[in-house]
Scaffold this motif. Structure first.
Motif, PDB file in Angstrom:
ATOM      1  N   ALA A  22       0.836  -1.207   0.000  1.00 42.46           N
ATOM      2  CA  ALA A  22       0.000   0.000   0.000  1.00 42.46           C
ATOM      3  C   ALA A  22       0.870   1.257   0.000  1.00 42.46           C
ATOM      4  O   ALA A  22       0.593   2.222  -0.717  1.00 42.46           O
ATOM      5  CB  ALA A  22      -0.923  -0.012   1.216  1.00 42.46           C
ATOM      6  N   ILE A  23       1.958   1.225   0.777  1.00 37.92           N
ATOM      7  CA  ILE A  23       2.849   2.398   0.815  1.00 37.92           C
ATOM      8  C   ILE A  23       3.532   2.573  -0.546  1.00 37.92           C
ATOM      9  O   ILE A  23       3.676   3.691  -1.057  1.00 37.92           O
ATOM     10  CB  ILE A  23       3.871   2.269   1.965  1.00 37.92           C
ATOM     11  N   ALA A  24       3.898   1.455  -1.158  1.00 31.12           N
ATOM     12  CA  ALA A  24       4.524   1.533  -2.493  1.00 31.12           C
ATOM     13  C   ALA A  24       3.565   2.188  -3.490  1.00 31.12           C
ATOM     14  O   ALA A  24       3.986   2.990  -4.345  1.00 31.12           O
ATOM     15  CB  ALA A  24       4.911   0.126  -2.966  1.00 31.12           C
ATOM     16  N   GLN A  25       2.290   1.883  -3.342  1.00 33.55           N
ATOM     17  CA  GLN A  25       1.291   2.482  -4.249  1.00 33.55           C
ATOM     18  C   GLN A  25       1.216   3.995  -4.054  1.00 33.55           C
ATOM     19  O   GLN A  25       1.087   4.738  -5.028  1.00 33.55           O
ATOM     20  CB  GLN A  25      -0.078   1.912  -3.904  1.00 33.55           C
ATOM     21  N   VAL A  26       1.310   4.440  -2.798  1.00 32.44           N
ATOM     22  CA  VAL A  26       1.288   5.891  -2.535  1.00 32.44           C
ATOM     23  C   VAL A  26       2.517   6.521  -3.191  1.00 32.44           C
ATOM     24  O   VAL A  26       2.422   7.562  -3.853  1.00 32.44           O
ATOM     25  CB  VAL A  26       1.266   6.188  -1.016  1.00 32.44           C
ATOM     26  N   ILE A  27       3.666   5.868  -3.031  1.00 28.40           N
ATOM     27  CA  ILE A  27       4.900   6.408  -3.625  1.00 28.40           C
ATOM     28  C   ILE A  27       4.768   6.452  -5.149  1.00 28.40           C
ATOM     29  O   ILE A  27       5.095   7.450  -5.785  1.00 28.40           O
ATOM     30  CB  ILE A  27       6.116   5.554  -3.197  1.00 28.40           C
ATOM     31  N   ASP A  28       4.240   5.385  -5.720  1.00 28.06           N
ATOM     32  CA  ASP A  28       4.144   5.304  -7.187  1.00 28.06           C
ATOM     33  C   ASP A  28       3.168   6.331  -7.756  1.00 28.06           C
ATOM     34  O   ASP A  28       3.357   6.820  -8.869  1.00 28.06           O
ATOM     35  CB  ASP A  28       3.711   3.892  -7.619  1.00 28.06           C
ATOM     36  N   THR A  29       2.119   6.641  -6.991  1.00 29.32           N
ATOM     37  CA  THR A  29       1.124   7.595  -7.518  1.00 29.32           C
ATOM     38  C   THR A  29       1.403   9.020  -7.055  1.00 29.32           C
ATOM     39  O   THR A  29       0.785   9.959  -7.556  1.00 29.32           O
ATOM     40  CB  THR A  29      -0.304   7.206  -7.069  1.00 29.32           C
ATOM     41  N   GLY A  30       2.274   9.172  -6.068  1.00 25.38           N
ATOM     42  CA  GLY A  30       2.617  10.524  -5.596  1.00 25.38           C
ATOM     43  C   GLY A  30       1.501  11.196  -4.806  1.00 25.38           C
ATOM     44  O   GLY A  30       1.519  12.412  -4.627  1.00 25.38           O
ATOM     45  N   ALA A  31       0.538  10.405  -4.301  1.00 28.67           N
ATOM     46  CA  ALA A  31      -0.601  11.008  -3.569  1.00 28.67           C
ATOM     47  C   ALA A  31      -0.235  11.143  -2.095  1.00 28.67           C
ATOM     48  O   ALA A  31      -0.798  10.460  -1.244  1.00 28.67           O
ATOM     49  CB  ALA A  31      -1.835  10.144  -3.751  1.00 28.67           C
ATOM     50  N   PHE A  32       0.697  12.046  -1.817  1.00 30.26           N
ATOM     51  CA  PHE A  32       1.264  12.115  -0.465  1.00 30.26           C
ATOM     52  C   PHE A  32       0.438  12.936   0.527  1.00 30.26           C
ATOM     53  O   PHE A  32       0.405  12.629   1.702  1.00 30.26           O
ATOM     54  CB  PHE A  32       2.686  12.703  -0.517  1.00 30.26           C
ATOM     55  N   ALA A  33      -0.178  14.023   0.052  1.00 31.23           N
ATOM     56  CA  ALA A  33      -0.896  14.923   0.974  1.00 31.23           C
ATOM     57  C   ALA A  33      -2.374  14.923   0.600  1.00 31.23           C
ATOM     58  O   ALA A  33      -2.742  15.389  -0.472  1.00 31.23           O
ATOM     59  CB  ALA A  33      -0.319  16.325   0.887  1.00 31.23           C
ATOM     60  N   GLY A  34      -3.214  14.389   1.474  1.00 32.84           N
ATOM     61  CA  GLY A  34      -4.626  14.216   1.101  1.00 32.84           C
ATOM     62  C   GLY A  34      -4.697  13.220  -0.051  1.00 32.84           C
ATOM     63  O   GLY A  34      -3.869  12.308  -0.133  1.00 32.84           O
ATOM     64  N   GLY A  35      -5.701  13.379  -0.914  1.00 32.92           N
ATOM     65  CA  GLY A  35      -5.769  12.541  -2.119  1.00 32.92           C
ATOM     66  C   GLY A  35      -6.587  11.280  -1.943  1.00 32.92           C
ATOM     67  O   GLY A  35      -7.277  11.096  -0.932  1.00 32.92           O
ATOM     68  N   PRO A  36      -6.504  10.371  -2.940  1.00 30.97           N
ATOM     69  CA  PRO A  36      -7.438   9.232  -2.990  1.00 30.97           C
ATOM     70  C   PRO A  36      -7.301   8.234  -1.848  1.00 30.97           C
ATOM     71  O   PRO A  36      -8.300   7.641  -1.449  1.00 30.97           O
ATOM     72  CB  PRO A  36      -7.090   8.549  -4.327  1.00 30.97           C
ATOM     73  N   PHE A  37      -6.101   8.055  -1.301  1.00 30.75           N
ATOM     74  CA  PHE A  37      -5.957   7.074  -0.210  1.00 30.75           C
ATOM     75  C   PHE A  37      -6.646   7.591   1.057  1.00 30.75           C
ATOM     76  O   PHE A  37      -7.257   6.824   1.796  1.00 30.75           O
ATOM     77  CB  PHE A  37      -4.479   6.768   0.047  1.00 30.75           C
ATOM     78  N   VAL A  38      -6.547   8.893   1.260  1.00 32.82           N
ATOM     79  CA  VAL A  38      -7.239   9.509   2.402  1.00 32.82           C
ATOM     80  C   VAL A  38      -8.755   9.453   2.173  1.00 32.82           C
ATOM     81  O   VAL A  38      -9.523   9.081   3.068  1.00 32.82           O
ATOM     82  CB  VAL A  38      -6.764  10.959   2.623  1.00 32.82           C
ATOM     83  N   ALA A  39      -9.189   9.763   0.959  1.00 28.59           N
ATOM     84  CA  ALA A  39     -10.637   9.760   0.655  1.00 28.59           C
ATOM     85  C   ALA A  39     -11.227   8.357   0.843  1.00 28.59           C
ATOM     86  O   ALA A  39     -12.326   8.204   1.385  1.00 28.59           O
ATOM     87  CB  ALA A  39     -10.876  10.255  -0.774  1.00 28.59           C
ATOM     88  N   ASP A  40     -10.486   7.335   0.420  1.00 21.34           N
ATOM     89  CA  ASP A  40     -10.988   5.957   0.598  1.00 21.34           C
ATOM     90  C   ASP A  40     -11.098   5.622   2.085  1.00 21.34           C
ATOM     91  O   ASP A  40     -12.066   5.006   2.524  1.00 21.34           O
ATOM     92  CB  ASP A  40     -10.051   4.940  -0.077  1.00 21.34           C
ATOM     93  N   PHE A  41     -10.084   5.999   2.840  1.00 21.73           N
ATOM     94  CA  PHE A  41     -10.143   5.732   4.283  1.00 21.73           C
ATOM     95  C   PHE A  41     -11.323   6.476   4.914  1.00 21.73           C
ATOM     96  O   PHE A  41     -12.039   5.922   5.768  1.00 21.73           O
ATOM     97  CB  PHE A  41      -8.829   6.122   4.989  1.00 21.73           C
ATOM     98  N   GLU A  42     -11.528   7.719   4.500  1.00 21.18           N
ATOM     99  CA  GLU A  42     -12.649   8.497   5.073  1.00 21.18           C
ATOM    100  C   GLU A  42     -13.977   7.775   4.844  1.00 21.18           C
ATOM    101  O   GLU A  42     -14.797   7.657   5.770  1.00 21.18           O
ATOM    102  CB  GLU A  42     -12.699   9.895   4.434  1.00 21.18           C
ATOM    103  N   ARG A  43     -14.164   7.257   3.649  1.00 19.86           N
ATOM    104  CA  ARG A  43     -15.419   6.528   3.355  1.00 19.86           C
ATOM    105  C   ARG A  43     -15.535   5.292   4.247  1.00 19.86           C
ATOM    106  O   ARG A  43     -16.574   5.010   4.812  1.00 19.86           O
ATOM    107  CB  ARG A  43     -15.445   6.089   1.886  1.00 19.86           C
ATOM    108  N   GLU A  44     -14.438   4.565   4.359  1.00 14.92           N
ATOM    109  CA  GLU A  44     -14.477   3.316   5.134  1.00 14.92           C
ATOM    110  C   GLU A  44     -14.648   3.580   6.630  1.00 14.92           C
ATOM    111  O   GLU A  44     -15.351   2.840   7.315  1.00 14.92           O
ATOM    112  CB  GLU A  44     -13.217   2.479   4.863  1.00 14.92           C
TER     113      GLU A  44
END
Ligand SMILES: Cc1ncc(COP(=O)(O)O)c(C=O)c1O
Length: 372
Positions: A22-44
């Protein structure tokens, strides 16, 4: 046998490969501040809590501060809370420009005593912050009833109560907003600093989303003065994975607490935690009360049992709040529990053998002449 107070390595070991991916995916997509990983967690996390909205922020202190700001709390206002909490609860009130007003806790549950509210209210009171200390909710119905009758906001400090329940509803969703810390050692902990607010109120949700991102409604368009309180993408990604373990971890904590309670039942010098009839305690902290606390702590440390004190000085007696004018004796239950609380090792991965070693060490220490 040595038993650490907390063992995050053991907690993360079975999740490590998934978290690394999961961390590798954040690095690969560059979504470091806010972004889709945070939005997915917020929904869950909103779905987990059973409410409409969750907003990821920088830490639990931000969560409290932003929730207060979203309720328009500011200079000249008063907010009622308890002194038996971590400093952040009161700090957030002060950082809005408002004044913390303390009331006593209930001796059985260590949470806000609703019968004390009447004596603390003034024309300046705008909100109440009950603290779900150690993983048990405050008695919310009388607090909410009091607040609704007077038009006050209720903001829950649920920083220690991920997954705890009050009459079947999850902590954080009972008042106008609920504030969580995802500090690494919490029942749901990030890989660094993180926090969140949950709410069913669309206005509070919208306002916190804008405030946490410099008051921006669109990039470089600032509708209000905000601050930078965004959650990191890595924390959003890690928290999604760890959220799936939360119920299992809480169930194990409850089992350990039940076994500790059983083992300590016969010890006269000890008061074990009480689970109130209204809820489900998730034992972020398992704290005993012992009159000779400092001697017990020293002896347990000596034999390698990790212990803590939550918290040694109640907030009304902190030097930083001397200006509020409270002295020793103002809140006797909070002061006495501060002197007597000792937190024992408590985490899902605690083995039965480790737990038994803690029990034996406590029994031996309490039987020693210094503590008798
Ligand atoms: C009761 C309580 N409130 C607020 C906070 C603040 O959370 P954070 O450390 O994430 O800012 C904590 C954290 O320990 C806490 O225990």
């Amino acid at each position: 046998m040595k038993v650490p107070f907390l063992d995050l390595q053991a907690h993360h070991a079975p999740l490590r490969a998934e978290i690394d991916r999961a961390i590798a995916q954040v690095i690969d997509t560059g979504a470091f501040a806010g972004g889709p990983f945070v939005a997915d967690f917020e929904r869950e996390f909103a779905a987990y809590c059973g409410c409409e909205y969750a907003i990821g922020v920088g830490n639990g202190t931000d969560a409290l501060w932003l929730a207060l700001l979203a309720c328009n709390i500011g200079a000249g206002d008063e907010v009622i809370t308890v002194p038996s909490t971590f400093m952040a609860t009161a700090e957030a009130i002060t950082y809005c420009g408002a004044k913390p007003v303390f009331i006593e806790i209930d001796e059985r549950t260590y949470t806000m005593d609703p019968s004390q509210l009447e004596g603390a209210i003034t024309s300046r009171t705008k909100a109440i912050i009950p603290v779900h200390l150690f993983g048990q909710t405050a008695d919310m119905d009388p607090i909410l009833e009091f607040a609704r009758a007077r038009g006050l906001f209720v903001i829950e400090d649920a920083a220690q109560a991920h997954g705890a329940e009050y009459k079947g509803r999850r902590a954080g969703t009972l008042g106008d907003a609920g504030c969580f810390s995802f500090y690494p050692g919490k029942n749901l902990g990030a890989f660094g600093e993180a926090g969140g607010v949950v709410t069913n109120d669309a206005r509070i949700n919208e306002k916190i989303r804008v405030l946490r991102d410099h008051g921006q409604t669109r990039k470089y368009h600032h509708s209000m003065v905000g601050w930078n309180c965004r959650m990191d993408g890595i924390q959003g990604a890690v928290l999604q994975i760890k959220l799936r373990q939360l119920d299992r971890g809480n169930a194990l904590r409850r089992q350990h607490a039940a076994e500790y309670n059983k083992a300590f039942r016969e010890l006269e010098a000890v008061i074990t935690p009480t689970e109130a009839e209204w809820g489900k305690h998730v034992y972020h902290i398992y704290a005993l009360r012992v009159p000779e606390r400092d001697a017990l702590l020293a002896q347990l440390n000596e034999v390698g049992i990790g212990c803590g004190i939550h918290y040694p000085i109640p907030v009304h007696l902190q030097e930083a709040y001397r200006g509020l004018g409270y002295g020793r004796g103002a809140f006797k239950v909070s002061e006495q529990t501060s002197d007597e609380f000792i937190s024992l090792p408590m985490y899902p991965e605690l083995s039965n053998e480790q737990r038994r070693a803690v029990v034996s060490a406590v029994e031996e220490a309490l039987a020693a002449p210094a503590l008798n």
